[in-house]
Design an enzyme around this catalytic site. Structure first.
Site, PDB file in Angstrom:
ATOM      1  CB  SER A   1      -0.950   0.019   1.207  1.00  0.00           C
ATOM      2  OG  SER A   1      -0.225  -0.115   2.410  1.00  0.00           O
TER       3      SER A   1
ATOM      4  CG  ASP B   1      -1.954   4.793   9.057  1.00  0.00           C
ATOM      5  OD1 ASP B   1      -0.701   4.757   9.014  1.00  0.00           O
ATOM      6  OD2 ASP B   1      -2.669   4.220   8.216  1.00  0.00           O
TER       7      ASP B   1
ATOM      8  CG  HIS C   1      -0.445   3.603   5.223  1.00  0.00           C
ATOM      9  ND1 HIS C   1      -1.294   2.923   6.079  1.00  0.00           N
ATOM     10  CD2 HIS C   1      -0.215   2.779   4.175  1.00  0.00           C
ATOM     11  CE1 HIS C   1      -1.578   1.736   5.548  1.00  0.00           C
ATOM     12  NE2 HIS C   1      -0.931   1.622   4.396  1.00  0.00           N
TER      13      HIS C   1
END
Lengths: 235, 235
Positions: free
Chosen positions: B11, B184, B187
């Site tokens: 991600s 977070d 990320h």
């Protein structure tokens, strides 16, 4: 295989991957469904673009699904002011757009060519951020000239029957477009980039290229079965 | 022809074209000298990445000059907490990295593979932004586990003799890395993206891929002769 989107244009394309840029936003939007290929050449007009088009597209790979053609801001520079050598007469601008379109369609018959008009010009912004020392007190680009090129671009798009984005008109529909969308009277602020990004997304959607219609490249994490993850990756 | 940089990862790679993202920053930096190809797959660990690598690279075109391989943040998820099914044992993670490297080098012998370690984890951040409802009070990722995977990644890079970025160590050299780089706990914030961008630029420079060394695609505007512009575009 992911479809490809090629962005062919001048400085507003070249810098489209800056923070908040419209090119980066497209690459982000289609992160799992399309590849965005940048072919932006700062300062170029359609005359120069036509001359280099074959070389510019050489390494772009297989046929893209769509190509944005975004020139005119330099063509529309006034012939008797500081950016005179970027100027291209209006009728030649139209011929060049047609030739760029023909070149792209001959190379890639299936590609959709999307024409984008030059943006509006904030003349006050151009005087505040002149390209040369000792500004003459007159901007090298005017909104009137950009508007004439925008209309000419739209006319070519209609004649060719290809999608277009009339950015000159679109941006001026918003209050305070001068300072809110243009950081130096010509190039985009993040909000200006956002306007073009949304217009390109709409234009792509109009030719069947959207998040909803494009297949996702490999299974989404949310579709992976926690009890048997590898099963999700079977062909 | 421009060289290509492929970004292969999870991600943190998939979202690298968000505002201020490290992928977009690379595309911006090399706007006139290289193409950046995004192959980020949110949630994927090295086991899944290895399974899909051939399909992921299918449409990537000719041999890239470099490929960043940036997995481990999911492999390092703890096997007894909410992200258990993303976990991969440390020794398998190393085997998978070697196999991904082999796959890429067999496909593209000239490509430089750059390994990137997982970033550090801010456990407090992970508890504030849990992935599942009703957090257990224990984070699904810990900085200690990420650190073990980072060390293992560096060991593989040294064994293979390929460049690497020890992001886990690098980020923790800055004060307040927890909140300043991680939005977070995992990320990146724009500042975190900036750290990785700069590290990738350094790693690329180390293998001869820099703004200074790469040829510019077509003449720069500043090199165009105002008195005879078209001359600049002769082959």
């Amino acid at each position: 295989m992911r479809p490809k989107l090629v962005l062919f244009g001048d400085s507003i394309t070249e810098e489209s991957f800056c923070d908040g840029g419209w090119g980066a936003a497209l690459a982000h939007q289609f992160a799992r469904s399309a590849d965005v290929v940048l072919r932006g050449y700062s300062g170029y007009n359609t005359r120069w673009a036509l001359r280099v088009a074959a070389r510019a597209m050489e390494g772009a790979g297989d046929a893209p699904a769509a190509v944005t053609v975004f020139f005119g801001a330099n063509d529309a520079a006034l012939p008797d002011r500081s950016s005179w050598f970027q100027h291209v007469p209006l009728d030649e601008y139209q011929r060049n757009l047609r030739s760029i379109h023909s070149f792209l369609k001959e190379r890639w018959p299936s590609a959709v060519v999307i024409l984008i008009t030059p943006p509006p010009i904030d003349e006050d912004g151009r005087l505040q951020y002149p390209y040369t020392d000792g500004p003459s007190g007159l901007p090298e680009r005017t909104n009137e000239s950009a508007g004439a090129f925008a209309k000419a671009c739209v006319a070519v798009a209609k004649e060719l029957g290809v999608p277009y984005i009339d950015l000159w008109t679109k941006m001026q529909q918003f209050p305070d477009w001068e300072k809110s969308f243009l950081r130096d009277g010509l190039h985009f602020t993040p909000r200006g980039n956002r306007v073009l990004f949304e217009e390109v997304v709409q234009a792509l959607k109009g030719v069947g290229l959207s998040l909803e219609s494009l297949p996702v490249d490999l299974p989404l994490f949310s579709d992976v079965d926690p009890k048997d993850p590898l099963k999700s990756f079977d062909n």
